[in-house]
Design a protein around this motif. Sequence first.
Motif, short mmCIF file in Angstrom:
data_model
loop_
_atom_site.label_atom_id
_atom_site.label_comp_id
_atom_site.label_asym_id
_atom_site.label_seq_id
_atom_site.Cartn_x
_atom_site.Cartn_y
_atom_site.Cartn_z
N THR B 141 0.89 -1.16 0.00
CA THR B 141 0.00 0.00 0.00
C THR B 141 0.93 1.21 0.00
O THR B 141 2.13 1.08 0.21
CB THR B 141 -0.88 0.01 1.26
N PRO B 143 1.27 3.57 2.29
CA PRO B 143 2.02 3.67 3.54
C PRO B 143 3.20 2.69 3.59
O PRO B 143 4.27 3.03 4.12
CB PRO B 143 0.97 3.33 4.61
N SER B 144 3.05 1.49 3.03
CA SER B 144 4.17 0.54 3.10
C SER B 144 5.33 1.01 2.24
O SER B 144 6.49 0.87 2.65
CB SER B 144 3.72 -0.87 2.71
N GLY B 147 7.03 3.54 4.25
CA GLY B 147 7.77 2.92 5.35
C GLY B 147 9.10 2.36 4.87
O GLY B 147 10.14 2.55 5.52
N PRO B 204 1.81 2.65 15.22
CA PRO B 204 2.51 2.47 13.95
C PRO B 204 1.53 2.24 12.80
O PRO B 204 0.47 1.62 12.98
CB PRO B 204 3.36 1.22 14.19
N VAL B 205 1.88 2.78 11.63
CA VAL B 205 1.11 2.54 10.40
C VAL B 205 1.94 1.71 9.44
O VAL B 205 1.47 0.74 8.86
CB VAL B 205 0.66 3.87 9.76
N ALA B 206 3.18 2.13 9.25
CA ALA B 206 4.12 1.36 8.43
C ALA B 206 5.50 1.71 8.99
O ALA B 206 6.08 2.71 8.59
CB ALA B 206 4.00 1.70 6.96
N GLU B 207 5.98 0.89 9.90
CA GLU B 207 7.24 1.17 10.60
C GLU B 207 8.33 1.59 9.62
O GLU B 207 8.49 0.92 8.61
CB GLU B 207 7.68 -0.08 11.37
#
Lengths: 112, 394
Positions: B141, B143-144, B147, B204-207
């Motif tokens: 996604t 966010p990933s 991240g 956290p959403v995407a570390e």
Amino acid sequence: MSEKVYAFRCTACGLVSYPKHAVCPKCRGETFEPVEIAGEGAVLTYTDVYALAIDYDTRYLRLAIVELDGGLRVTGQLLDESPKVGKRVRTTIGVVREPAGKPIYGLQFVPA
Amino acid sequence: MRSVYVIGAGMTRFGRSEWPLVDLAAAASLAALHHANLGKVPVNAVVVANMGAGRINRQTAIASALVDRLSLWPAAAEAVENGPASGASAVKVGYQAIASGMADVVLVTGVEMMRAVDGLEATDFVASLSQPEAEYIYGVTLPSLAGLFARLYMDRYGVERKHLALVAIKNHDNAMKNPYAHIHQPITMEGILTSPEAVVNNPPVAEPLHMFDCCPVSDGAAAVVLASEEVAAKLGAARVAIAGIGQATDTHAVHERQDPTDLKAVRLASAAAFDKAGLKPSDIDVAELHDAFTILEIAESEAAGFFKVGQAHKAIERGETKLTGKLPINPSGGLKAKGHPVGATGVAQLVELTWQLRGEATGRQVAKAKAAYACNFGGFGNNVVATVLRKEER
């Protein structure tokens, strides 16, 4: 659904690229042969993502970009309880997504 | 090529829309048209920026629908879909129409209604811009991708979570002064990072990115009216010129970039926009950057040329990007706090900058702003549009 993942070697200049391009980014050649992606490499970066797309019922996914020996980079799911940048991993193939109950196979990484 | 001016700018408050899609677009359009005060001068064309109405709102051909709602027939109309860079792309289409002589007045409206669907579907709709077989199938996604990017970038340049938090705090503070912003919530370093409660407040959403590093999911619309020099002069409009637009693309899969921390498309698009404008990054008085994630504000500010690579977080520590600093970044609150209705964002950035250059950004006005820059970041940096605006003295 294929249970292997392929990169593409340009038959003119030999560049291996992934994902597929219809035209070689280096020499603009247009013919390629598939090369199975398998082997060992090192974690370039990883993340635990909690903002998930549809098709997942886990709390989070651990995703990584891995640089394989030889230099090819790939994105996939990291199956490692203690992830670290630079850590050695090897590729394996598993179900990475299952839309409407139909499994999609792709790259996963486990400690080497 | 003819010169092109922004003669009107307007938007809706971002957040959750009570209106249907086309009414939302019409509200922003009318605000911009009233601002332009066109009188009897006709609108020749309407360009709509939108990414997902066909999927998430089940409505297609929305430019035709907007012309109809505004009774602007027989104006030409088309929609532009270019992911999160749709807004600046649509402005570019309007610019080209006027510069080429095909049109004298163009209305450009960006609109998105993302809250019409649940969060999972909204996240998936945006994720579908990623590389289908090498990224999306793995659960990638946006966010990933942010991240993965953030971990590399932060490790390499010594950027810490406190620097990301400083960006979020600044943008939330700026949004408090912007009545059009989605989020009106002041935040503190203690609340989102250093207190024991921060773990709960800022999950956290995407570390390594957490909730307060990510933009909200917003509905909203923004519009600008563009005109030729002749029309702008006839109307006596404020002289906000589109001095330069640059655009560049990069590999679809982030892993394929030689250096994934190098936002090459931002670099190239910005250089092209500055070149066309005949300006340097140091000439810019105010900037709107595409901070869908806090790390992007830092990385884009370097790729655009405002800071040396690896130095922006230090400038942020010194307060240089605050409203009162040397180069205020995201006076509107940015995507982080103003909100990010994807198709509307690129237009909304130019709305804010137009107001800034006209001295109309009440409560958050950057003093004596003469030149402004916007970065509209599509995909995860694989399609970027940079725009430079300049106030001309009459």
